[in-house]
Design an enzyme around this catalytic site. Structure first.
Site, short mmCIF file in Angstrom:
data_model
loop_
_atom_site.label_atom_id
_atom_site.label_comp_id
_atom_site.label_asym_id
_atom_site.label_seq_id
_atom_site.Cartn_x
_atom_site.Cartn_y
_atom_site.Cartn_z
N ALA A 129 0.83 -1.21 0.00
CA ALA A 129 0.00 0.00 0.00
C ALA A 129 0.86 1.26 0.00
O ALA A 129 0.64 2.18 -0.80
CB ALA A 129 -0.93 -0.01 1.21
N GLU A 130 1.86 1.31 0.89
CA GLU A 130 2.69 2.51 0.96
C GLU A 130 3.54 2.68 -0.28
O GLU A 130 3.75 3.80 -0.76
CB GLU A 130 3.57 2.52 2.21
N THR A 131 4.01 1.60 -0.85
CA THR A 131 4.80 1.67 -2.08
C THR A 131 3.96 2.26 -3.20
O THR A 131 4.40 3.17 -3.93
CB THR A 131 5.33 0.28 -2.47
#
Length: 127
Positions: free
Chosen positions: A45-47
């Site tokens: 998700a953060e990537t």
């Protein structure tokens, strides 16, 4: 080898308005009970959000994550995890993105990612 290469994360689409990633589940992604480690959902998700956010910043600036909230909805044991991230807000200082993770078109996790637009670091380290 960077984290994306190590985990086998593929960048399928990266634009200012949408990022799509995919990652085939491998043994190294599983925790001792045979399901994908929850941290993998957060990394994906953060990537995705970071790639999209960095497509929106001005030259000389970068977007860095400052908060991620992940909801794990379904355990994943196998298959390919697909991630779709889209922005809710793109401001001068902060960006907020939503990510949806799916396996076989089934929603397995969601995440909200907040990123801050900051000056790019200067690379003046001496080696």
């Amino acid at each position: 080898m960077n984290l994306l290469e190590n985990l086998g994360i593929h960048q399928d689409l990266v634009t200012k308005d949408r990022v799509e990633l995919s990652m085939p589940v491998q043994a190294k992604h599983l925790q001792p009970y045979g399901i994908v480690h929850g941290g993998i959902n957060t990394v994906l998700a953060e990537t995705a959000a970071s790639l999209g956010a960095n497509a929106n910043v001005a030259p000389g600036r970068i977007a860095v994550g400052v908060n991620v909230t992940t909801q794990h909805l379904q355990a994943i044991r196998e298959g390919v995890i697909f991630v779709v991230a889209t922005p809710d807000h793109v401001g001068r200082t902060l960006q907020t993105w939503q990510a949806r993770l799916l396996v076989n078109d089934r929603l397995t996790a969601t995440a909200t990612i907040t990123l801050m637009n900051v000056p790019a670091p200067t690379n003046n380290h001496k080696h």
